[in-house]
Write a protein that holds these residues in place. Sequence first.
Motif, PDB file in Angstrom:
ATOM      1  N   GLY A   1       0.815  -1.213   0.000  1.00 47.35           N
ATOM      2  CA  GLY A   1       0.000   0.000   0.000  1.00 47.35           C
ATOM      3  C   GLY A   1       0.849   1.264   0.000  1.00 47.35           C
ATOM      4  O   GLY A   1       2.053   1.217  -0.212  1.00 47.35           O
ATOM      5  N   ASN A   2       0.176   2.385   0.233  1.00 46.30           N
ATOM      6  CA  ASN A   2       0.868   3.675   0.292  1.00 46.30           C
ATOM      7  C   ASN A   2       1.263   3.936   1.759  1.00 46.30           C
ATOM      8  O   ASN A   2       0.434   4.279   2.597  1.00 46.30           O
ATOM      9  N   VAL A   3       2.545   3.755   2.025  1.00 51.15           N
ATOM     10  CA  VAL A   3       3.074   3.823   3.384  1.00 51.15           C
ATOM     11  C   VAL A   3       2.852   5.216   3.997  1.00 51.15           C
ATOM     12  O   VAL A   3       2.441   5.351   5.153  1.00 51.15           O
ATOM     13  N   THR A   4       3.093   6.256   3.202  1.00 51.36           N
ATOM     14  CA  THR A   4       2.918   7.636   3.683  1.00 51.36           C
ATOM     15  C   THR A   4       1.486   7.853   4.145  1.00 51.36           C
ATOM     16  O   THR A   4       1.233   8.417   5.216  1.00 51.36           O
ATOM     17  N   GLN A   5       0.563   7.368   3.339  1.00 54.29           N
ATOM     18  CA  GLN A   5      -0.852   7.533   3.650  1.00 54.29           C
ATOM     19  C   GLN A   5      -1.230   6.784   4.939  1.00 54.29           C
ATOM     20  O   GLN A   5      -1.978   7.302   5.765  1.00 54.29           O
ATOM     21  N   SER A   6      -0.665   5.590   5.093  1.00 58.13           N
ATOM     22  CA  SER A   6      -0.965   4.802   6.300  1.00 58.13           C
ATOM     23  C   SER A   6      -0.489   5.526   7.555  1.00 58.13           C
ATOM     24  O   SER A   6      -1.183   5.540   8.569  1.00 58.13           O
ATOM     25  N   PHE A   7       0.681   6.131   7.491  1.00 59.43           N
ATOM     26  CA  PHE A   7       1.172   6.854   8.671  1.00 59.43           C
ATOM     27  C   PHE A   7       0.383   8.145   8.908  1.00 59.43           C
ATOM     28  O   PHE A   7       0.314   8.632  10.038  1.00 59.43           O
ATOM     29  N   GLN A   8      -0.210   8.696   7.833  1.00 61.68           N
ATOM     30  CA  GLN A   8      -1.072   9.871   8.032  1.00 61.68           C
ATOM     31  C   GLN A   8      -2.251   9.530   8.930  1.00 61.68           C
ATOM     32  O   GLN A   8      -2.719  10.368   9.700  1.00 61.68           O
ATOM     33  N   ALA A   9      -2.702   8.276   8.850  1.00 57.14           N
ATOM     34  CA  ALA A   9      -3.802   7.851   9.733  1.00 57.14           C
ATOM     35  C   ALA A   9      -3.359   7.930  11.189  1.00 57.14           C
ATOM     36  O   ALA A   9      -4.127   8.352  12.060  1.00 57.14           O
TER      37      ALA A   9
HETATM   38  C1  LIG Z   1       0.894   8.247  -1.310  1.00 58.07           C
HETATM   39  O1  LIG Z   1       0.073   9.099  -0.534  1.00 58.07           O
HETATM   40  C2  LIG Z   1       0.584  10.406  -0.429  1.00 58.07           C
HETATM   41  C3  LIG Z   1      -0.254  11.150   0.584  1.00 58.07           C
HETATM   42  O2  LIG Z   1      -1.632  10.944   0.355  1.00 58.07           O
HETATM   43  C4  LIG Z   1       0.593  11.057  -1.800  1.00 58.07           C
HETATM   44  O3  LIG Z   1       1.105  12.355  -1.719  1.00 58.07           O
HETATM   45  C5  LIG Z   1       1.442  10.201  -2.727  1.00 58.07           C
HETATM   46  O4  LIG Z   1       1.361  10.706  -4.040  1.00 58.07           O
HETATM   47  C6  LIG Z   1       0.995   8.752  -2.712  1.00 58.07           C
HETATM   48  N1  LIG Z   1       1.956   7.958  -3.451  1.00 58.07           N
HETATM   49  C7  LIG Z   1       1.599   7.180  -4.440  1.00 58.07           C
HETATM   50  C8  LIG Z   1       2.696   6.404  -5.094  1.00 58.07           C
HETATM   51  O5  LIG Z   1       0.436   7.037  -4.783  1.00 58.07           O
END
Ligand SMILES: *[C@@H]1O[C@H](CO)[C@@H](O)[C@H](O)[C@H]1NC(C)=O
Length: 583
Positions: A251-259
């Motif tokens: 998944g999108n690791v950055t997004q998961s940590f935003q949670a």
């Molecule tokens: C992952 O999520 C972040 C924050 O929502 C976003 O900025 C980024 O573009 C996403 N990355 C991908 C590869 O989708």
Amino acid sequence: MRAQVGLLAAVSLCLYSAVQEVLSTPYLLQSTSSRTFQIDYDNDCFRKDGERFRYISGSIHYSRVPRYYWKDRLMKMYMAGLNAIQTYVPWNYHETIPGKYDFTEDRDLESFLKLSSDVGLLVILRAGPYMCGEWDMGGLPAWLLRNDSVVLRSSDPAYLKFVDKWMSVLLPRIKPFLYQNNGPIITVQVENEYGSYFACDYNYLRHLLKLFRYHLGDEVVLFTTDGAGKGYLKCGALQGLYATVDFGSGGNVTQSFQAQRYAEPHGPMVNSEFYTGWLDHWGWKHSVVKKEIVAKSLDEILALGANVNMYMFEGGTSFGYWNGANSPYWPQPTSYDYEAPLSEAGDPTDKYFSIREVIGKYKMLPVGPILPATPKFAYGLIQVKKLQSVVELVHLLSFSGPVKSVYPLTFVEMNQYFGYMLYRNTLPINCTEATPLASPQNGVHDRAYVMVDGVFQGILERNTIITINVTGQAGSQLDILVENMGRINYGRGIHDSKGLVTNLTLASNILTGWTIYSLNIDEAVKSGYLNKLKKLERLTAPAEVNVPSFYLGTFVIPSGIPDLPQDTYLKFPGWSKVGARFE
Ligand SMILES: *[C@@H]1O[C@H](CO)[C@@H](O)[C@H](O)[C@H]1NC(C)=O
Ligand SMILES: *[C@@H]1O[C@H](CO)[C@@H](O)[C@H](O)[C@H]1NC(C)=O
Ligand SMILES: *[C@@H]1O[C@H](CO)[C@@H](O)[C@H](O)[C@H]1NC(C)=O
Ligand SMILES: *[C@@H]1O[C@H](CO)[C@@H](O)[C@H](O)[C@H]1NC(C)=O
Ligand SMILES: *[C@@H]1O[C@H](CO)[C@@H](O)[C@H](O)[C@H]1NC(C)=O
């Protein structure tokens, strides 16, 4: 009053640095040279002895690995580059009978903690009371269901009474192992994924917070873990307990940590369960998660500077009857391999080396040899011979003797918690024609083998087979052997009674007048009674459905080969668990 302790702990962090500034002579600093493990909210990290610290951890459950192998597995984890391990404490594994506690042998938690420390690993301890973890009833003791009205994992006094008692035994035992007391434990988890449970009872979490602070003091970092979504954190997080998240690879690791930031705007990012593989269910294909995907997500997590615990690093085995189940009712098998980097047998896999390589990008890996796979030995074909059936041996298996009851009693009502129980009746009517025997309220928990005068009639199964036909004369003996296949470990269904939990009907009449045998098969096997039985016949057709019976096989450990005995695998070619679910 104690509800504010969590807040005070956060405040004391600030006080601590202020005190340090005031008393900044070397002598005084040395005299307060206690070890510390804290959250630095300003710099979004943990601090260990004042230094910025990040953990790279792996899960291993001491309850799923024989004690003999603890050191071997921990050393392999250390050599992978981990600096910490994470384990659950299964309550029901230690308090199998109310008020009787077992911390010996494979349950020797303190030795496990000490060993981890000796090997050079810190410990993240998930103390419960609930764990989930594909473990019977999620680690809660089944005897809690003696009060059928109890609301588990809530502030119901009928539940908290036992939680308090257990924690007053467990927490003082682990206190000497806290980091600040020169032990390996850096953080302690309170509850688990509570936000996924229906109760959403903040008073319950507040109660646990107070209880843990009371026993462990104000310094230790207490935390919770929930799914990486606002929805989960809403009921799972509580002020004073540091909120962490869990998520798998791909998944999108950055997004998961935003949670996580929804609950904790500041502090270290923590994935408490980064899934290296996945769990299995009986009759399903073994779960597989590709090592490349795991490695990629792990790399992303580490690149963000986040803390991670890999769940599982070694899955091991749910020995005996300890497996749990999911709902709708899907029991898990004995193996908890999890497709983890160390296999069920504790051997390094390709995934182990991929993970090690990723970790090596972020820290110096320890030098030295990696312990090899443990040796195994093939002992060859073992012919098994059929002994008597369970029904024929009931007098040897039921130590407490039968109980008479108009309507069926559950396992808990019979004071039996695991395995099998026999329900006996007589056919009240002539069933010359095929006559339906049914559980109209779906109350067979979980599987019932039905016999009339010793002749196999069929299997009733929770959710899937509600009715079978039987034949026999009025007055014939009706035997129903009910198997508990593991209590549900997740969700509302954890209140999972076993046995015949509702009435059975024969041709639409409710069956009454039961004779119920509690069976202690393990004890009968251990005592050696069964070995003395006359062997009846050679098993010729393993695949055909037989009445539940005992089989005996023997094998010889060859002499003259060094290092024997060694581990082995058991295989039952052509055998299966028949039924709708297992084909
Ligand atoms: C992952 O999520 C972040 C924050 O929502 C976003 O900025 C980024 O573009 C996403 N990355 C991908 C590869 O989708
Ligand atoms: C069982 O639990 C319920 C719910 O808390 C409680 O009202 C009741 O008194 C308990 N019964 C016993 C026998 O403790
Ligand atoms: C069952 O059938 C037998 C033989 O036909 C008969 O003697 C007996 O009375 C019947 N019993 C009942 C309960 O119907
Ligand atoms: C039971 O027997 C009846 C009558 O022979 C038949 O119609 C029915 O399909 C059978 N049911 C099952 C579950 O085998
Ligand atoms: C079994 O049936 C009896 C009589 O109808 C009823 O009183 C009892 O509650 C039933 N038991 C269960 C567990 O449903």
